[in-house]
Scaffold this motif. Structure first.
Motif, PDB file in Angstrom:
ATOM      1  N   PRO A 227      13.152   6.222  14.692  1.00 25.91           N
ATOM      2  CA  PRO A 227      13.866   7.512  14.572  1.00 25.91           C
ATOM      3  C   PRO A 227      14.609   7.663  13.253  1.00 25.91           C
ATOM      4  O   PRO A 227      14.739   8.776  12.735  1.00 25.91           O
ATOM      5  CB  PRO A 227      14.837   7.479  15.761  1.00 25.91           C
ATOM      6  CG  PRO A 227      14.206   6.540  16.736  1.00 25.91           C
ATOM      7  CD  PRO A 227      13.481   5.518  15.931  1.00 25.91           C
ATOM      8  N   LYS A 228      15.098   6.575  12.680  1.00 27.48           N
ATOM      9  CA  LYS A 228      15.841   6.666  11.425  1.00 27.48           C
ATOM     10  C   LYS A 228      14.919   6.924  10.230  1.00 27.48           C
ATOM     11  O   LYS A 228      15.386   7.277   9.162  1.00 27.48           O
ATOM     12  CB  LYS A 228      16.630   5.379  11.190  1.00 27.48           C
ATOM     13  CG  LYS A 228      17.798   5.205  12.147  1.00 27.48           C
ATOM     14  CD  LYS A 228      18.639   4.002  11.765  1.00 27.48           C
ATOM     15  CE  LYS A 228      19.853   3.865  12.681  1.00 27.48           C
ATOM     16  NZ  LYS A 228      20.689   2.711  12.312  1.00 27.48           N
TER      17      LYS A 228
ATOM     18  N   THR B 119       9.640   8.282   5.894  1.00 28.53           N
ATOM     19  CA  THR B 119       9.665   7.252   4.858  1.00 28.53           C
ATOM     20  C   THR B 119      10.360   6.034   5.439  1.00 28.53           C
ATOM     21  O   THR B 119      10.900   6.080   6.548  1.00 28.53           O
ATOM     22  CB  THR B 119      10.431   7.715   3.595  1.00 28.53           C
ATOM     23  OG1 THR B 119      11.831   7.673   3.854  1.00 28.53           O
ATOM     24  CG2 THR B 119      10.033   9.116   3.168  1.00 28.53           C
ATOM     25  N   SER B 120      10.379   4.970   4.659  1.00 33.38           N
ATOM     26  CA  SER B 120      11.010   3.743   5.149  1.00 33.38           C
ATOM     27  C   SER B 120      12.524   3.776   4.996  1.00 33.38           C
ATOM     28  O   SER B 120      13.204   2.861   5.438  1.00 33.38           O
ATOM     29  CB  SER B 120      10.434   2.529   4.409  1.00 33.38           C
ATOM     30  OG  SER B 120      10.515   2.722   3.016  1.00 33.38           O
ATOM     31  N   LYS B 121      13.101   4.834   4.380  1.00 26.88           N
ATOM     32  CA  LYS B 121      14.547   4.942   4.208  1.00 26.88           C
ATOM     33  C   LYS B 121      15.022   6.304   4.707  1.00 26.88           C
ATOM     34  O   LYS B 121      14.503   7.342   4.295  1.00 26.88           O
ATOM     35  CB  LYS B 121      14.937   4.760   2.739  1.00 26.88           C
ATOM     36  CG  LYS B 121      14.704   3.358   2.206  1.00 26.88           C
ATOM     37  CD  LYS B 121      15.319   3.179   0.825  1.00 26.88           C
ATOM     38  CE  LYS B 121      16.818   3.139   0.866  1.00 26.88           C
ATOM     39  NZ  LYS B 121      17.409   2.795  -0.446  1.00 26.88           N
ATOM     40  N   GLU B 122      16.000   6.286   5.578  1.00 23.32           N
ATOM     41  CA  GLU B 122      16.483   7.524   6.188  1.00 23.32           C
ATOM     42  C   GLU B 122      17.011   8.490   5.134  1.00 23.32           C
ATOM     43  O   GLU B 122      16.731   9.693   5.171  1.00 23.32           O
ATOM     44  CB  GLU B 122      17.589   7.193   7.197  1.00 23.32           C
ATOM     45  CG  GLU B 122      18.132   8.425   7.929  1.00 23.32           C
ATOM     46  CD  GLU B 122      19.230   8.063   8.916  1.00 23.32           C
ATOM     47  OE1 GLU B 122      19.604   8.942   9.707  1.00 23.32           O
ATOM     48  OE2 GLU B 122      19.705   6.909   8.893  1.00 23.32           O
TER      49      GLU B 122
ATOM     50  N   THR C 117      13.599  -0.616  -8.613  1.00 27.37           N
ATOM     51  CA  THR C 117      13.872  -1.714  -7.685  1.00 27.37           C
ATOM     52  C   THR C 117      12.933  -1.756  -6.495  1.00 27.37           C
ATOM     53  O   THR C 117      12.788  -2.792  -5.867  1.00 27.37           O
ATOM     54  CB  THR C 117      15.319  -1.620  -7.168  1.00 27.37           C
ATOM     55  OG1 THR C 117      15.510  -0.313  -6.599  1.00 27.37           O
ATOM     56  CG2 THR C 117      16.306  -1.823  -8.298  1.00 27.37           C
ATOM     57  N   THR C 118      12.310  -0.638  -6.161  1.00 29.67           N
ATOM     58  CA  THR C 118      11.451  -0.641  -4.981  1.00 29.67           C
ATOM     59  C   THR C 118      10.487   0.531  -5.042  1.00 29.67           C
ATOM     60  O   THR C 118      10.575   1.388  -5.914  1.00 29.67           O
ATOM     61  CB  THR C 118      12.294  -0.567  -3.687  1.00 29.67           C
ATOM     62  OG1 THR C 118      11.422  -0.771  -2.566  1.00 29.67           O
ATOM     63  CG2 THR C 118      12.969   0.785  -3.546  1.00 29.67           C
ATOM     64  N   GLN C 119       9.562   0.541  -4.099  1.00 32.57           N
ATOM     65  CA  GLN C 119       8.643   1.668  -3.927  1.00 32.57           C
ATOM     66  C   GLN C 119       8.749   2.123  -2.484  1.00 32.57           C
ATOM     67  O   GLN C 119       8.764   1.304  -1.576  1.00 32.57           O
ATOM     68  CB  GLN C 119       7.212   1.248  -4.248  1.00 32.57           C
ATOM     69  CG  GLN C 119       7.021   0.827  -5.690  1.00 32.57           C
ATOM     70  CD  GLN C 119       5.633   0.280  -5.944  1.00 32.57           C
ATOM     71  OE1 GLN C 119       4.721   0.545  -5.170  1.00 32.57           O
ATOM     72  NE2 GLN C 119       5.473  -0.468  -7.005  1.00 32.57           N
ATOM     73  N   ILE C 120       8.813   3.433  -2.285  1.00 41.20           N
ATOM     74  CA  ILE C 120       9.057   3.975  -0.952  1.00 41.20           C
ATOM     75  C   ILE C 120       7.901   4.894  -0.584  1.00 41.20           C
ATOM     76  O   ILE C 120       7.695   5.928  -1.217  1.00 41.20           O
ATOM     77  CB  ILE C 120      10.394   4.749  -0.904  1.00 41.20           C
ATOM     78  CG1 ILE C 120      11.540   3.834  -1.368  1.00 41.20           C
ATOM     79  CG2 ILE C 120      10.656   5.290   0.488  1.00 41.20           C
ATOM     80  CD1 ILE C 120      12.804   4.574  -1.723  1.00 41.20           C
ATOM     81  N   GLY C 121       7.126   4.489   0.431  1.00 42.91           N
ATOM     82  CA  GLY C 121       6.027   5.322   0.889  1.00 42.91           C
ATOM     83  C   GLY C 121       6.547   6.534   1.637  1.00 42.91           C
ATOM     84  O   GLY C 121       7.510   6.458   2.383  1.00 42.91           O
TER      85      GLY C 121
ATOM     86  N   LEU D 233       0.799  -1.226   0.000  1.00 40.84           N
ATOM     87  CA  LEU D 233       0.000   0.000   0.000  1.00 40.84           C
ATOM     88  C   LEU D 233       0.823   1.263   0.000  1.00 40.84           C
ATOM     89  O   LEU D 233       0.546   2.203  -0.722  1.00 40.84           O
ATOM     90  CB  LEU D 233      -0.939  -0.018   1.210  1.00 40.84           C
ATOM     91  CG  LEU D 233      -2.003   1.072   1.233  1.00 40.84           C
ATOM     92  CD1 LEU D 233      -2.896   0.919   0.018  1.00 40.84           C
ATOM     93  CD2 LEU D 233      -2.799   0.988   2.494  1.00 40.84           C
ATOM     94  N   LEU D 234       1.858   1.320   0.816  1.00 40.78           N
ATOM     95  CA  LEU D 234       2.694   2.523   0.818  1.00 40.78           C
ATOM     96  C   LEU D 234       4.148   2.196   0.551  1.00 40.78           C
ATOM     97  O   LEU D 234       5.022   3.006   0.829  1.00 40.78           O
ATOM     98  CB  LEU D 234       2.579   3.253   2.172  1.00 40.78           C
ATOM     99  CG  LEU D 234       1.506   4.331   2.221  1.00 40.78           C
ATOM    100  CD1 LEU D 234       1.419   4.876   3.625  1.00 40.78           C
ATOM    101  CD2 LEU D 234       1.792   5.436   1.231  1.00 40.78           C
TER     102      LEU D 234
END
Length: 963
Positions: free
Chosen positions: A871-872, A946-949, A922-926, A660-661
């Motif tokens: 936190p990241k 987001t899921s990546k800092e 390669t990916t999707q980042i909500g 979803l996200l």
């Protein structure tokens, strides 16, 4: 036509209308109209001044001709002149003509506005009413600008007559709906609330409509209306029908006002004051009691008015969701309507009970009506009522009745209307998964679903059953046996072949010990379906065959013969040909250990929200029963993860998962047969279809021939002379795609860009501002080593000679492979007048360009927000505003940044929140963002999660520069 006083009838108009009606043909009508238009035109242009009566008569004729469908291009000024008359009938015809024929762009608007201002200031209630009606009928932005500040004063003035107050309230409501930004909130807002106490019920009705609309946008400003609305409602519901004689409709006192007051109360939570809350509860109980009383009239108008109040009261009870007694009583009342002879009542009862089923207090009461609802599903003639019955069965389902409800829905599916079959399939799949205690039942249910309605089983459904089988060891053998038996039917739906191919490719060894399902029999069974399937399914079956080579070495030769056949190696479809060649080569040269490693069993899928549920939410829209389902108290946890099978070739890179996200990257798998190799393998739940990105799909003429293609003009080196003073222009392109990127006395560089998901196309325009040719003109896009691995760029060459005053265009095709931090550099070299010129500018290809906006409800937003609490995953920036803090400009910039602007999500209406998905190959980042302005301090606080800092940090940097 408007009523006129005796002796004021327009005989000429009556004769003209009679002549038109007596025309025998269209030609005769047109001839008579043209004659009349010529006569009116000569009268208006004549030297003799027309009196008010004549003007009114001729304007009326023009209005009648317009209503017959003919264009009117004169007479407007005469109609405006009628506004200055002191005779009611003349002024009325003038306003009527203007309301119908004058548009907001007319040059006469200023004159009309002056006439309206004079009438509003006249304090003559009749003239004020005409002026207010005209403003409301036209309702243009120009009218709002001229009168939005004046009308509230008239509304709350103590000496304004009741009829004018009514008109003023409805006029202001019309202007607020068309131009909410032009209606100022001020002292009048607190005074308009007190109109709910007005003695004149017409004023109260009009004011309630206005307050309800205003309260939806500004709840804090109008929260004092709750107690006044409860007080007024109490007086209405406890009164006898004779008490409100003028406003009693078929023995129901003030039904329209009651409904409006109940709707106003739905804008707020239950009252905190115990006295007000108790009084409201009494009102609702009284309404429910009156619904049980024998009807006072057999007329349908009586039952309609009575039921309108009842259903709105039930909606308020459901909205508050705090009084168990009222909720159960409401449920019982609705249960009586389920078998009512009136179709509309049955529909409304089913719809309301869907919402009641989500409350912990009334869920059990709703379940008692299960037999009635199932009967409605079987016997109802109206498809919309049957659809609501399906919704209610879905909402009332829990562990105690899941098998019964799923069975009934499957039975109904065989005869269901085609328009609702896909939705029923999704609901059956969700219920079977959510409430499965015995997973063999789940597998049987889904296979039965595919058998009954295979054409309506979307990819998400069969992806999901594969995920569950892979994640649960105890069901894998049963699933393999069941699909093997199902495939033996003479006619199998293609989705069943996909599921069978996938599961037997993974777990066929679990049933190979039975002579009836030996490896060769499994292979022959699948291959017998091969020629009947589409290309994506054939591709999946080829992957199953190579898995069989690993699972069953004894049939390796048979499979190699199939792969070696001309129909595979020389297949017209490049995907099938490539798979056959690669799989054949792999089976020939690879050792047993390598095969076992490359073709090992699929690993379990990670835990995520079910993509089937996400698709159903998208189909039904936010705020429906599918969303409310989540807040039931009796909840079972999902059986397993919910990412779609990452269906990829064993020799290609894994496709991203489309949760979803995009809150997790897809697992890197090495053995899953794909449904297709083109486009996204997994359907994005936010796109309209899997092929939404087709115009920019890789492989099209204007894009990349292969994912690794890079233009020879994209080089990996640092730029020579970056133009640092162009950074400000670069940042302006973060929220827009078109404009001038760079300009000096020689050269102008313009951009026009478009982006869709992870692909983009940029048109760069180079303009020679001089009269001298540019020679050896060489633009080069430069990427650093890190950037080259994240961004694929393909540039098309341009003519090395640019004539004076001419412009050339260069196309850059863009593919975002993974998230990136820096921007590519555009280096331009050319000779001008014998002098070598060398300049470099940053190309505004930034990470946010690959945003897909995502609409979310408030509940979904904050649920995702909490999930990203690491936190990241959060980056916050507090900074001073660089530009004026204008709310509309801020909204435009957030939308231009790429995310969806979510209205009415943040509890503080001054804050801005957005949501979107960054699409890469390669990916999707909500991504969720929240911008909190502080007007007094002229500061902003920007929070991104987001899921990546690194992505949070980059997006925060880019967006902070915009304010």
């Amino acid at each position: 036509m408007p009523a006129v006083s005796k002796g004021d009838g327009m005989r000429g108009l009556a004769v003209f209308i009679s002549d038109i009606r007596n025309c025998k043909s269209k030609e005769a009508e047109i001839k008579r109209i043209n004659k009349e238009l010529a006569n009116i035109r000569s009268k208006f242009k004549g030297d003799k001044a027309l009196d008010g009566y004549s003007k009114k008569k001729y304007v009326c004729k023009l209005l009648f001709i317009f209503l017959l469908g003919h264009d009117i291009d004169f007479g407007h000024m005469e109609a405006v002149n009628l506004l200055s008359s002191n005779r009611y009938t003349e002024k009325q015809i003038g306003y009527l003509f203007i309301s119908v024929l004058v548009n907001s762009n007319s040059e006469l608007i200023r004159l009309i506005n002056n006439a309206i201002k004079n009438d509003l200031a006249s304090r003559n209630p009749t003239f004020m009413g005409l002026a207010l009606h005209c403003i409301a009928n036209v309702g243009s932005r120009e009218m709002a600008e001229a009168f939005a500040g004046e009308i509230p004063k008239i509304l709350v003035a103590g000496d304004t007559m009741d009829s004018v107050k009514q008109s003023a309230a409805l006029c202001l409501l019309r202007l607020y709906r068309t131009s909410p930004d032009l209606v100022p909130m001020g002292d009048w807002t607190s005074r308009v609330v007190h109109l709910l106490n007005d003695q004149h019920l017409g004023v109260v009705t009009a004011a309630t409509s206005l307050i309800t609309t205003l309260a939806q946008k500004n709840p804090e400003e109008f929260k004092t209306s709750v107690s006044l609305a409860v007080s007024r409602l109490s007086r209405i519901v406890t009164s006898a029908s004779t008490d409100l004689q003028d406003y009693t409709y078929y023995f129901v006192p003030a039904p329209w006002l009651s409904v409006k007051l109940l709707r106003l109360l739905q804008c707020y939570p239950p009252p905190e004051d115990p006295a007000v809350r108790g009084r409201l509860t009494e009102c609702l109980e009284t309404i429910l009691n009156k619904a049980q009383e024998p009807p006072k009239s057999k007329k349908v108008q009586h039952s309609n008015a009575k039921n309108a109040v009842l259903f709105e009261a039930i909606s308020l009870i459901i909205h508050h969701d705090s009084e168990p007694n009222l909720l159960v009583r409401a449920c019982n009342q609705l249960g009586q309507f389920l078998q009512h002879r009136e179709t509309n009542l049955r529909y409304l009862a089913l719809e309301s009970m869907c919402t009641l089923a989500s409350s912990e207090f009334s869920h059990e009461a709703v379940k008692t009506h299960i037999e009635t609802v199932i009967n409605a599903l079987k016997t109802e003639r109206d498809v919309s009522v049957r659809q609501r019955a399906v919704d209610l069965l879905y909402a009332m389902c829990d562990r105690s009745n899941a098998q019964q409800i799923v069975a009934e829905m499957l039975n109904y599916l065989e005869t269901a209307d085609y328009s609702i079959r896909e939705e029923i399939v999704l609901k059956v799949a969700i219920l079977a998964e959510k409430y499965a205690v015995d997973y063999t039942w789940y597998v049987d249910t889904i296979l039965n679903l595919i058998r009954i309605a295979g054409d309506y089983v979307s990819e998400e459904v069969w992806y999901r059953v594969i995920q569950i089988v892979i994640n649960r060891d105890d069901v894998q053998g049963y699933a393999a046996k069941t699909v093997f038996e199902a495939l033996q039917a003479p006619a199998c739906h293609e989705n069943l072949v996909k599921v069978g191919g996938y599961i037997l490719g993974e777990f066929g060894n679990l049933i190979a010990g039975d002579p009836r399902s030996s490896p060769l029999i499994q292979f022959n069974l699948l291959h017998s379906k091969f020629h009947l399937c589409s290309v994506p399914t054939r591709a999946l079956l080829l992957s199953t065959y190579i898995k069989f080579v690993n699972l069953f070495p004894e049939i390796k030769t048979t499979i190699q013969d199939v792969l070696r056949s001309d129909s595979q190696l020389k297949n017209a479809d490049v995907e099938l040909q490539q798979r056959a060649v690669e799989y054949l080569r792999l089976s020939t040269i690879a050792s047993t250990d390598i095969l076992a490693t490359v073709l090992e069993e699929m690993p379990p899928f990670p835990e995520r929200e079910s993509s089937i549920l996400a698709k159903l939410k998208k189909k039904k829209g936010p705020g429906t029963v599918t969303d409310l389902e989540e807040i039931k108290k009796e909840r079972s946890s999902d059986m397993n993860g919910s990412a779609e099978p990452a269906s990829v070739s064993v020799v290609s890179t894994p496709s991203p998962s489309a949760d979803l996200l995009g809150l997790g990257a897809a697992p890197v798998t090495n053995s899953a047969p794909p449904p297709s190799s083109s486009g996204s393998l997994l359907v994005d739940v936010f796109s309209d279809s899997a092929s939404a990105v087709a115009p920019l799909a890789p492989g099209s003429d204007d894009n990349f021939a292969s994912p690794d293609l890079a233009s020879s003009e994209v080089v990996s080196e640092e730029p020579a002379d970056t133009v640092h003073d162009a950074d400000e222009l670069f940042h302006k392109f973060v929220c827009k795609n078109n404009g001038v990127l760079f300009e000096n006395q020689l050269l102008q560089i313009g951009l026009k860009s478009e982006f869709r998901q992870n692909l983009g196309r940029m048109f760069i325009f180079y303009g020679n501002k001089t009269s001298t040719q540019f020679l050896n003109f060489t633009p080069t896009v430069i990427c650093s080593d890190d950037l080259q691995s994240s961004l694929n760029l393909q540039t098309k060459p341009v003519d090395p000679t640019v004539d004076g005053g001419a412009q050339v265009q260069q196309v850059v095709n863009i593919e975002c492979v993974s998230d990136f931090m820096e921007a590519p550099i555009l280096n331009i070299q050319f000779r001008y007048g014998g002098t070598f010129q060398n300049l470099s500018v940053k190309l505004p290809i930034t990470l946010n360009k690959f945003f897909q906006p995502t609409e979310m409800s408030s509940q979904d937003f904050f649920q995702r927000w909490k999930q990203l609490s690491n936190p990241k995953q959060e980056v916050q920036n507090i900074f001073k505003a660089k530009h004026p803090m204008d709310a509309e400009i801020t909204k435009a910039k957030i939308i231009g940044f790429g995310s969806a602007l979510l209205e009415e999500v943040d509890p503080n209406p001054a804050n801005f929140v957005g949501a979107g998905i960054i699409h890469t190959k390669t990916t999707q980042i909500g991504c969720l963002l929240r911008l909190e302005p502080n007007l007094q301090a002229q500061m902003y606080r920007l929070t991104l999660r987001t899921s990546k800092e690194a992505v949070s940090q980059r997006l925060c940097e880019l967006l902070s520069e915009q304010f």
